[in-house]
Design a protein around this motif. Sequence first.
Motif, mmCIF file in Angstrom:
data_model
loop_
_atom_site.group_PDB
_atom_site.id
_atom_site.type_symbol
_atom_site.label_atom_id
_atom_site.label_comp_id
_atom_site.label_asym_id
_atom_site.label_seq_id
_atom_site.Cartn_x
_atom_site.Cartn_y
_atom_site.Cartn_z
ATOM 1 N N LEU A 156 0.839 -1.192 0.000
ATOM 2 C CA LEU A 156 0.000 0.000 0.000
ATOM 3 C C LEU A 156 0.880 1.250 0.000
ATOM 4 O O LEU A 156 1.814 1.366 0.787
ATOM 5 N N CYS A 157 0.575 2.189 -0.917
ATOM 6 C CA CYS A 157 1.348 3.429 -0.990
ATOM 7 C C CYS A 157 0.432 4.554 -1.436
ATOM 8 O O CYS A 157 -0.535 4.313 -2.173
ATOM 9 N N ASN A 158 0.725 5.767 -1.029
ATOM 10 C CA ASN A 158 -0.057 6.921 -1.490
ATOM 11 C C ASN A 158 0.380 7.367 -2.886
ATOM 12 O O ASN A 158 -0.249 8.213 -3.483
ATOM 13 N N GLN A 159 1.472 6.797 -3.387
ATOM 14 C CA GLN A 159 1.943 7.126 -4.740
ATOM 15 C C GLN A 159 1.892 5.871 -5.626
ATOM 16 O O GLN A 159 1.653 4.768 -5.134
ATOM 17 N N ALA A 160 2.140 6.066 -6.920
ATOM 18 C CA ALA A 160 2.227 4.931 -7.858
ATOM 19 C C ALA A 160 3.305 5.275 -8.882
ATOM 20 O O ALA A 160 3.018 5.496 -10.055
ATOM 21 N N CYS A 161 4.570 5.321 -8.412
ATOM 22 C CA CYS A 161 5.670 5.798 -9.257
ATOM 23 C C CYS A 161 5.928 4.871 -10.446
ATOM 24 O O CYS A 161 5.787 3.651 -10.340
ATOM 25 N N ASP A 198 5.397 -2.359 -7.490
ATOM 26 C CA ASP A 198 4.048 -2.155 -8.049
ATOM 27 C C ASP A 198 3.128 -1.612 -6.969
ATOM 28 O O ASP A 198 1.927 -1.927 -6.926
ATOM 29 N N ALA A 199 3.673 -0.822 -6.085
ATOM 30 C CA ALA A 199 2.871 -0.274 -4.977
ATOM 31 C C ALA A 199 1.928 0.806 -5.497
ATOM 32 O O ALA A 199 2.205 1.460 -6.497
ATOM 33 N N SER A 200 0.794 0.973 -4.806
ATOM 34 C CA SER A 200 -0.161 2.034 -5.178
ATOM 35 C C SER A 200 -1.227 2.141 -4.094
ATOM 36 O O SER A 200 -1.318 1.284 -3.214
ATOM 37 N N HIS A 234 11.145 6.371 3.536
ATOM 38 C CA HIS A 234 10.039 7.303 3.681
ATOM 39 C C HIS A 234 9.888 8.079 2.374
ATOM 40 O O HIS A 234 10.848 8.701 1.915
ATOM 41 N N ASN A 235 8.701 8.046 1.771
ATOM 42 C CA ASN A 235 8.554 8.656 0.433
ATOM 43 C C ASN A 235 8.286 10.159 0.463
ATOM 44 O O ASN A 235 7.970 10.753 -0.566
ATOM 45 N N LEU A 236 8.375 10.784 1.625
ATOM 46 C CA LEU A 236 8.197 12.239 1.825
ATOM 47 C C LEU A 236 6.727 12.675 1.743
ATOM 48 O O LEU A 236 6.214 13.302 2.658
ATOM 49 N N LYS A 286 9.279 -5.556 -12.725
ATOM 50 C CA LYS A 286 7.969 -4.938 -12.465
ATOM 51 C C LYS A 286 7.703 -3.682 -13.301
ATOM 52 O O LYS A 286 7.892 -3.697 -14.478
ATOM 53 N N ARG A 287 7.323 -2.567 -12.613
ATOM 54 C CA ARG A 287 6.856 -1.398 -13.361
ATOM 55 C C ARG A 287 7.947 -0.790 -14.248
ATOM 56 O O ARG A 287 7.673 -0.304 -15.326
ATOM 57 N N PHE A 288 9.198 -0.832 -13.769
ATOM 58 C CA PHE A 288 10.274 -0.270 -14.589
ATOM 59 C C PHE A 288 10.516 -1.147 -15.822
ATOM 60 O O PHE A 288 10.782 -0.636 -16.913
HETATM 61 S S1 SF4 Z 1 8.561 3.853 -5.463
HETATM 62 FE FE1 SF4 Z 1 8.098 4.090 -3.273
HETATM 63 S S2 SF4 Z 1 6.755 5.882 -3.200
HETATM 64 FE FE2 SF4 Z 1 6.769 5.198 -5.308
HETATM 65 S S3 SF4 Z 1 5.001 3.809 -5.493
HETATM 66 FE FE3 SF4 Z 1 6.796 2.545 -5.014
HETATM 67 S S4 SF4 Z 1 6.770 2.344 -2.814
HETATM 68 FE FE4 SF4 Z 1 5.430 4.087 -3.316
#
Ligand code: SF4
Lengths: 318, 109
Positions: free
Chosen positions: A31-36, A42-44, A102-104, A217-219
Amino acid sequence: MTFDFEQKLASHGLELRATSVATLQVNVGKLCNQACKHCHVDASPKRTEIMTRETAEQVLAALRRFRILTLDLTGGAPELNPSFRWLVTEARALGTHVMVRHNLTVMFEPGQEDLSEFFRAHQIEVISSLPYFQEQQTDAQRGNGVFTKSIEAIRRLNAVGYGVDGSGLHLNLVYNPVGAFLPPAQSAIEADFKRELQSRYGLTFNQLYTITNMPIKRFLEYLRRSGNEERYLRKLVEAFNPNAVAGVMCRRLVSVDWTGKLYDCDFNQMLELGVAENAPQTIAEFDPIKLAQRRIVTGVHCFGCTAGAGSSCGGAVA
Amino acid sequence: MSYYEEDDLSRFGEIGKHRPDLFAKFMDWYQACQEDGALSKREKALIGLAVAHALQCPYCIDAYSQSCLESGSNLDQMTEAIHMASAIRGGAALIHGLQAHNSVHKVSM
Ligand code: SF4
Ligand code: SF4
């Protein structure tokens, strides 16, 4: 050219084995507040896989029993796990050094407003991604508005002493290439970040870690979409540096997933490549002696750790 | 056959199939020039990018664009280097206008 990592190691007379378990790196969930765009997890905000209190208690039991020096908390955004503050507080009470990836921007989520104070109160080492000191590159990788929020978050961290000389509170930033290329020399780009963040925003930090984007993954999806996969893999293989092998992070850490399963690193975790079969498989069976000499499970992605000056959770290694 | 192929950049070493001694000398010199010295690798990569544009070599432009990124430069800095190369090319062409003027004046009343 071989894309076989084991063959490459063998051609240099090397093999990859762990040496110790100085760090337990715990991924408390996706679980993440971002989806880089480069996220290897693959967090989001849509992900629901997070560690339960029961598993977090097993992590704590392992720290207590075996006196592991460092707990490295990652995710997702680890702060969004309801057990996060409990785990940090208990681990610190044991005297364990705690690092948080910590993603800031999570600092601006509901209920997280006092995060910088919480970090300070527990003397946590903070490690945060800031792919570049300019807005365009950072937002391209991490999402619109992330740069502005990140700058504000660093300001809050500086305000409580993080990254300020003599405070003993460490704020280390992480540079990732914004695209399919390798990172620059850590010391050179660190000087640029220090100068630019200071002159543009009056911000300070301790060290800059350069981390290579892993072709998973996403990259990896991005590499495929943009037609860069082969060129990037070739670049990693051509930049193989045998001197970086000794410093790869799997040699000194064990990674734990949200269910309590053990891996050689967070990348292997995302590829579901568990630790060697003859080693303990879960946090409940954790034993640093049995894990210390284990043979590391490798794949083509390992070229990401050994390219150029190498790459680890603590930046360049060679 | 087309005149420029992207993959040819990685085949550069094949030049050394003939007179490898000369190619080895060139490579030693070329590599030594790239290292950190009185100028940083990053400054050298920006010079390389500027020269590549002045020469309009697509291989060098590709290679030095990557080198610039991998030594920490951004597109603003790279574009400034390209403007420097272009401005000097432009200025160098323009100052030769005096040759033309001189030539004309020489035969004019
Ligand atoms: S790179 Fe870090 S901040 Fe970005 S989606 Fe993944 S876990 Fe979240
Ligand atoms: S990807 Fe993981 S297993 Fe492979 S070298 Fe890097 S840290 Fe070790």
